[in-house]
Scaffold this active site. Structure first.
Site, short mmCIF file in Angstrom:
data_model
loop_
_atom_site.label_atom_id
_atom_site.label_comp_id
_atom_site.label_asym_id
_atom_site.label_seq_id
_atom_site.Cartn_x
_atom_site.Cartn_y
_atom_site.Cartn_z
N ALA A 144 0.83 -1.20 0.00
CA ALA A 144 0.00 0.00 0.00
C ALA A 144 0.87 1.25 0.00
CB ALA A 144 -0.94 -0.02 1.20
N ASN A 150 -1.89 10.94 -4.25
CA ASN A 150 -0.58 10.77 -4.90
C ASN A 150 -0.32 9.34 -5.35
OD1 ASN A 150 -0.11 11.08 -1.72
ND2 ASN A 150 1.23 9.49 -2.50
N GLU A 383 2.51 0.11 -10.83
CA GLU A 383 3.93 -0.09 -10.49
C GLU A 383 4.82 0.86 -11.26
OE1 GLU A 383 5.51 -3.85 -9.49
OE2 GLU A 383 3.53 -4.71 -9.10
#
Lengths: 403, 254
Positions: A144, A150, A383
């Site tokens: 997390a 953001n 990612e």
């Protein structure tokens, strides 16, 4: 091809074959790839469409993958893992994703984003407590970092952690967390010292469920629908101070290094999706006739398939290189970013063209092409967006030329 | 029980590969083509490993005859749970001419050498579909055989085999040592798990030459020609049952 991998020749020589890993994978890796391919073909591909339609977490398949050792490829045997390398892990994720992209990301997040930082930054005690139950497929973990405010701007974490006696108290909201609804533990990144900006972020191990931790609604996504994505909400969530992962203020570094490895996993997932889409298109081209012959005879189709194959194979080589460098303990940040960028853009390109090759059939759910198209899209985002990958690569390249 | 089981595993062209005949019609293209363990051999390995897991037998030995690549097939058997392997090295012309009779002679010699109680083979290989090796091996050893097994039950020094036959199922009871060939429904082969693939690396594969076993590989068969099967012709639709019968009679099919 050996001259292309000077940094990894050591690893190759130490490996069992004189040939470069590119020309022929070592026997163990070939066997692993075959096992994963067989599993994906028999247990994942037949149900992938249904899992996608019903947004069902593939619990049984994940447990089977645990038995195969795929949920903890790099974890040493002493902790319940398979004790293999990242090349093996990448091959496994690719083959699994070729069957079902959602299952692929579940495997990848557990391996790279949850077990990864524990292996690298966990204390012996933390490793013993938080790793073994997550190697069997019975339990999965999650990571997390992102927040509603953001994603790419990871340094601006507004989730906070304050020490109160013997406990850390976490407050804030995390967003877009893969595996959240199915996970039994999470690594949460929170600001412990706002004054030093991203050097004031720390990482915490939080079991799930846990008082003070709740989940937002499951996101209704375009693709990878069999994996759950949701907010994690922390309201005075208390964890023992032993749950700090790594040192105080190390959170940003942990996140960045973890994502470096995670990118090899996502690149592999994208490769699997791209391969599945290419398989679908090439097979269809042989069977579909138009203008009196299979469309495979048409140059337009051949050129498309050629472009798809080149995009896929180049991304695969970049992914393997990144994995080999990591296995050889060489720097691999640039290569991992290149792999993720290339593979994700290849996956979206290939799945886009696969629909084109299938024509109308590509647009309906009877054929898997539309699912590959939807599944591929996220690989350019999570990612590390493609924009972030370009930033990473660009800065790395410039560093090499610094006066 | 200190029984040892010998399992034969054959390296064949993978079942999913589209077979192509060589331009000179001497055989099929094998260069660069994906190979894997014969599916019925996988079932045989699985049965042997299951017997070992039930502690009814002590050791599973996987055997393969062929060139260097045969060791990959043995390694897969080891990854499924076989204890050790024997690679009988056969290459070149000898390998091209290797058929059920030669393999049976090899297996018979090994069975005697390794003090075997049970030989489990796949019922046939998917490349030649001979369905002979199990039967010939039993004959050479003068052992009883239970072929097309869909169930195997060890009962002391005997083994009960339920066989799939045209009329249904036949149950035979064989006094060991015996030969069993596996049919499709005997079991579902396990995946080679990653930990077992790693363990398999440490298991031993002995290499032996047919000559050392006193086996003569001479074949009395010669392959004259290999052709593709005829292209499937379009069928025809008929309106009535009477027409169907008359057409079949015309074509000499009735």
């Amino acid at each position: 091809l050996k001259h292309l991998f000077p940094a990894v020749c050591g690893a190759v020589r130490r490996g069992s074959r004189r040939l470069s890993h590119v020309a022929q994978l070592p026997e163990v890796h070939r066997m692993l790839r075959q096992t994963c391919r067989d599993f994906a073909e028999r247990e994942l591909a037949p149900v992938a469409s249904q899992l996608d339609k019903e947004h069902t977490y593939p619990g049984r398949q994940v447990r089977e993958l645990g038995k195969l050792g795929i949920m903890a490829v790099e974890v040493p045997e002493s902790l319940g893992g398979a004790g293999l390398d990242y090349l093996a892990y990448g091959l496994a994720v690719e083959e699994i994703s070729r069957g079902c992209a959602s299952t692929g990301v579940i495997v990848s997040v557990n391996n790279s984003l949850y077990l990864g930082p524990l292996l690298k930054f966990g204390s012996e005690e933390q490793k013993k407590q938080w790793i073994p139950p997550f190697t069997t497929g019975e339990k999965v973990g999650c990571f997390a970092l992102s927040e509603p405010g953001n994603g790419s701007d990871a340094g601006a974490a507004s989730t906070t952690a304050q020490l109160d006696g013997d406990e850390w108290v976490l407050n804030g909201t995390k967003a877009w967390i893969t595996n959240s609804w199915d996970a039994s533990a999470t690594i949460i990144f929170a600001t412990t010292d706002k004054a030093v900006k991203h050097q004031g972020i720390s990482a915490f191990l939080v079991p799930m469920p846990h008082p003070g931790l709740s989940l937002g609604k499951k996101e209704d996504k375009l693709g990878i629908r069999a994996s759950s994505t949701a907010n994690i909400i922390l309201e005075d969530c208390r964890v023992p101070k032993e749950n700090l992962l790594g040192g105080l203020g190390m959170g940003f570094k942990i996140a960045m290094q973890t994502l470096d490895s995670g990118r090899i996993g996502i690149a592999s997932q994208a490769l699997g999706i791209g391969q599945a889409a290419l398989d679908c298109a090439a097979d269809y081209a042989h069977k579909r006739t138009a203008f009196g012959a299979p469309i495979a005879k048409l140059q337009a189709i051949q050129f498309k398939l050629a472009d798809m194959a080149v995009a896929l194979e180049s991304a695969r080589l970049l992914t393997w290189k990144a994995a080999l460098l990591r296995d050889a303990k060489q720097p691999f940040t640039k290569e991992a970013a290149m792999a993720k960028l290339a593979a994700s853009e290849a996956a979206t390109f290939i799945s886009h063209q696969a629909i084109q090759v299938l024509g109308g059939m590509g647009y309906v759910t009877d054929m898997p092409a539309e699912r590959h198209y939807r599944d591929a899209r996220i690989t350019e985002i999570y990612e590390g967006t493609s924009e972030i990958q370009r930033l990473v690569i660009g800065t790395q390249v410039l560093k090499e030329y610094q006066g | 029980m200190s029984a040892r089981v010998l399992v034969g595993v054959k390296r064949v062209i993978d079942y999913a590969v589209k077979i192509r005949v060589k331009p000179d019609n001497t055989g099929v293209v094998t260069d660069g083509v994906k190979h894997s363990m014969n599916p019925f051999c996988e079932i045989a390995v699985e049965e042997a490993v299951k017997l070992k897991e039930k502690k009814l037998i002590k050791e599973v030995v996987a055997v393969s005859c062929g060139p260097q690549q045969a060791q990959e097939t043995i390694r897969t058997a080891l990854a499924m749970g076989a204890d050790r392997g024997i690679h009988v090295e056969v290459s070149g012309k000898d390998y091209d001419n290797l058929g059920p009779l030669q393999v049976s002679k090899i297996l018979a010699a090994l069975a005697k050498k390794e003090e075997t109680s049970l030989i489990i083979l796949g019922k046939q290989a998917i490349d030649d579909d001979c369905n002979q090796t199990g039967q010939m091996t039993a004959a050479l050893l003068d052992w009883p055989q239970g072929t097309f097994a869909s169930e195997v039950v060890l009962e002391g020094d005997k083994v009960k085999v339920i066989r799939e036959i045209d009329g249904g199922l036949e149950t035979v009871r064989l006094k060991m040592p015996a030969v069993i060939t596996a049919d499709l429904r005997l079991n579902t082969p396990r995946y080679a798990t990653l930990p077992n693939i790693m363990k398999a690396k440490k298991k031993k594969i002995d290499v032996v030459k047919p000559g050392e076993l006193g086996v003569d590989l001479t074949s009395h068969l010669e392959v004259l020609r290999v052709d593709e099967p005829p292209q499937r012709q379009a069928g025809m639709k008929v309106e009535t049952v009477e027409e169907l019968i008359s057409r079949l009679k015309e074509a000499g099919r009735m």
